[in-house]
Design an enzyme around this catalytic site. Structure first.
Site, mmCIF file in Angstrom:
data_model
loop_
_atom_site.group_PDB
_atom_site.id
_atom_site.type_symbol
_atom_site.label_atom_id
_atom_site.label_comp_id
_atom_site.label_asym_id
_atom_site.label_seq_id
_atom_site.Cartn_x
_atom_site.Cartn_y
_atom_site.Cartn_z
ATOM 1 N N ARG A 106 12.462 -4.534 7.947
ATOM 2 C CA ARG A 106 13.520 -5.885 8.947
ATOM 3 C C ARG A 106 13.860 -5.503 8.015
ATOM 4 O O ARG A 106 15.206 -6.302 8.825
ATOM 5 C CB ARG A 106 12.369 -6.388 9.184
ATOM 6 C CG ARG A 106 11.128 -5.659 10.137
ATOM 7 C CD ARG A 106 10.433 -7.379 10.087
ATOM 8 N NE ARG A 106 9.622 -7.605 9.226
ATOM 9 C CZ ARG A 106 8.790 -8.703 9.315
ATOM 10 N NH1 ARG A 106 9.171 -9.243 9.845
ATOM 11 N NH2 ARG A 106 8.041 -9.141 7.754
ATOM 12 N N LYS A 140 -5.414 2.438 8.803
ATOM 13 C CA LYS A 140 -6.753 1.474 9.361
ATOM 14 C C LYS A 140 -6.312 -0.052 9.582
ATOM 15 O O LYS A 140 -5.567 -0.723 8.563
ATOM 16 C CB LYS A 140 -7.871 2.313 8.454
ATOM 17 C CG LYS A 140 -8.476 1.822 7.009
ATOM 18 C CD LYS A 140 -8.198 0.078 7.166
ATOM 19 C CE LYS A 140 -7.672 -0.534 5.986
ATOM 20 N NZ LYS A 140 -8.031 -1.824 5.600
ATOM 21 N N ILE A 159 0.508 -0.705 -0.234
ATOM 22 C CA ILE A 159 0.269 0.431 -0.090
ATOM 23 C C ILE A 159 0.979 1.207 -0.575
ATOM 24 O O ILE A 159 0.564 2.410 -0.612
ATOM 25 C CB ILE A 159 -0.825 -0.063 0.861
ATOM 26 C CG1 ILE A 159 -2.211 1.515 1.299
ATOM 27 C CG2 ILE A 159 -0.128 0.289 2.580
ATOM 28 C CD1 ILE A 159 -2.988 1.074 2.034
ATOM 29 N N ALA A 160 1.795 1.142 0.775
ATOM 30 C CA ALA A 160 3.011 2.800 0.671
ATOM 31 C C ALA A 160 3.580 2.255 -1.155
ATOM 32 O O ALA A 160 3.574 3.956 -1.310
ATOM 33 C CB ALA A 160 4.439 1.871 1.691
ATOM 34 N N ASP A 184 -9.775 -6.048 7.878
ATOM 35 C CA ASP A 184 -8.789 -5.346 6.050
ATOM 36 C C ASP A 184 -9.818 -4.553 5.756
ATOM 37 O O ASP A 184 -9.441 -3.363 5.439
ATOM 38 C CB ASP A 184 -8.281 -6.634 5.320
ATOM 39 C CG ASP A 184 -7.422 -5.883 4.432
ATOM 40 O OD1 ASP A 184 -5.683 -5.584 4.620
ATOM 41 O OD2 ASP A 184 -7.835 -6.377 3.604
ATOM 42 N N HIS A 229 0.257 -2.408 14.375
ATOM 43 C CA HIS A 229 0.191 -0.120 14.114
ATOM 44 C C HIS A 229 0.226 -0.302 15.413
ATOM 45 O O HIS A 229 0.998 1.356 15.653
ATOM 46 C CB HIS A 229 -1.510 -0.771 13.585
ATOM 47 C CG HIS A 229 -1.489 -0.761 12.340
ATOM 48 N ND1 HIS A 229 -2.944 -0.781 11.731
ATOM 49 C CD2 HIS A 229 -0.700 -0.495 11.627
ATOM 50 C CE1 HIS A 229 -2.851 -1.342 10.192
ATOM 51 N NE2 HIS A 229 -1.476 -0.901 10.237
ATOM 52 N N ARG A 235 -2.948 -10.145 5.692
ATOM 53 C CA ARG A 235 -3.954 -10.585 5.258
ATOM 54 C C ARG A 235 -4.088 -11.950 6.341
ATOM 55 O O ARG A 235 -5.537 -11.758 7.287
ATOM 56 C CB ARG A 235 -4.546 -10.002 4.583
ATOM 57 C CG ARG A 235 -4.664 -8.773 4.424
ATOM 58 C CD ARG A 235 -5.524 -8.158 2.257
ATOM 59 N NE ARG A 235 -5.195 -7.014 2.000
ATOM 60 C CZ ARG A 235 -3.768 -6.690 1.308
ATOM 61 N NH1 ARG A 235 -3.000 -7.815 1.130
ATOM 62 N NH2 ARG A 235 -3.723 -6.222 0.801
ATOM 63 N N TYR A 257 13.093 -0.384 11.997
ATOM 64 C CA TYR A 257 11.652 1.092 12.163
ATOM 65 C C TYR A 257 12.245 1.750 13.421
ATOM 66 O O TYR A 257 12.201 2.843 13.413
ATOM 67 C CB TYR A 257 10.551 0.164 12.411
ATOM 68 C CG TYR A 257 9.670 -0.484 12.024
ATOM 69 C CD1 TYR A 257 9.763 -0.171 10.341
ATOM 70 C CD2 TYR A 257 8.998 -1.725 11.957
ATOM 71 C CE1 TYR A 257 9.540 -1.702 9.636
ATOM 72 C CE2 TYR A 257 8.718 -2.928 11.563
ATOM 73 C CZ TYR A 257 9.275 -2.588 9.783
ATOM 74 O OH TYR A 257 8.399 -3.755 9.742
#
Length: 324
Positions: A33, A93, A11-12, A173, A75, A161, A54
């Site tokens: 990672r 989300k 998604i990024a 999701d 998250h 997912r 991170y």
């Protein structure tokens, strides 16, 4: 505003980076990672800095905020770590795995004085704003809402997912979108009932069908899944008409979109120019940080949405309706 991105998630790459290119803001750091993966991602997208881990990005990168597209189960943890470093957070989300963790994360960010925004990008699209406006101001006595978001996940057995350890499943999701939409229109439900199926034996739901009941007698039907072709739509039924939207949540960025309704005998189809709703979300995030005002999709909104998601999951587990 300079962003750091925690993860090289799809998604990024597919949504956030193209969207930010249409704004005056930048992604200047990315972490994974795997250090080699982070460097390759940075090279591919012209990002200045890459980090293995991170924590290193949060501690060392010269950034104003982080975007968190990690798996659901991570998250909350990384939102709190970013807040500890004084960084504002735009988190995908759902914000956390349940309402209890959402409250912890929201309080944590408030204590550290950082902005927290949950990434429900569809709410920043002009068509969504118009649909909500019509429902609230012109539709009378809304009696029911039906909302669904499904897509096929047939050829990726190792997709996050489908991981119970990372809090996957269709409800978390994509089911969170219909839940969010219904709440914008009807408020907070009193009771939830849901049925789920795990067609892959993965330990998470791959299909969900739910009913939400409201204290005024109205109701909503929500659905999510990974076992059918793509569908994302909602329909609102009221005493004086109806409203319907297709391509409702993950809206295409390169074609016009429509909103159809019949209200008081007046039938209309409104068309909205092609636009990237992720860009609108990014612009709104930067604006609220600059102005010091709360986001539309703030922490309290995330908590309320998670309460409904929790109730649907509990109902599916128990096989009976539960109070929200």
């Amino acid at each position: 505003m300079d962003f750091g991105v925690l993860s090289t998630a799809g998604i990024a790459r597919k949504a956030f980076l193209p969207a930010i290119e249409a704004t005056e803001h930048e992604v200047t750091a990315v972490a994974s990672r795997d250090g080699d993966r982070a460097r390759a991602f940075a090279d591919d997208h012209g990002i200045d800095e890459s980090y293995e881990g991170y924590d290193d990005l949060i501690a060392d990168a010269d950034i104003d905020a982080v975007y968190i597209p990690l798996p659901n189960g991570l998250h909350g943890q990384w939102t709190k770590r970013a807040a500890d470093a004084g960084l504002d957070v735009l988190c995908e989300k759902p914000l956390t795995v349940d309402a209890e963790e959402a409250r912890e994360v929201v309080d944590h960010c408030a204590d550290r004085g950082v902005t927290l925004m949950e990434g429900f990008m569809y709410l920043y699209h002009p068509r969504t704003e118009r649909a909500i406006e019509l429902a609230r101001n012109e539709l009378e006595d809304v009696r029911s809402v039906t909302a669904a978001f499904k897509f096929p996940l047939f050829d990726r057995p190792d997709d996050v997912r489908l991981s119970p350890e990372l809090d996957g499943g269709s409800l978390m999701d994509v089911g969170c979108y219909p839940v969010s939409l219904v709440r914008q229109l009807l408020g907070e439900p009193e009771r939830a009932y849901a049925h789920t199926d795990d067609s892959r034996g993965a330990g998470v739901d791959t299909e969900l069908a739910g009913i939400l009941e409201f204290d005024d007698g109205s109701s909503a039907r929500v659905a999510s899944g990974f076992d059918t072709q793509k569908v994302q739509r909602y329909r609102i039924e009221a005493a004086n008409g109806w409203l319907e939207v297709r391509d409702a949540f993950d809206a295409p960025t390169d074609e016009p979109l429509e909103l159809e309704y019949r209200i008081d005998g007046r039938h209309a189809v409104e068309t909205f120019d092609a636009i990237d709703q992720y860009s609108l979300e990014i612009e709104e995030f930067a604006s609220i940080v600059a102005d010091g005002r709360p986001p539309r999709t703030d922490g309290e909104e995330a908590i309320a949405n998670m309460r409904v998601i929790d109730a649907l999951a509990e109902s599916a587990e128990l096989g009976r309706p539960v109070d929200v």
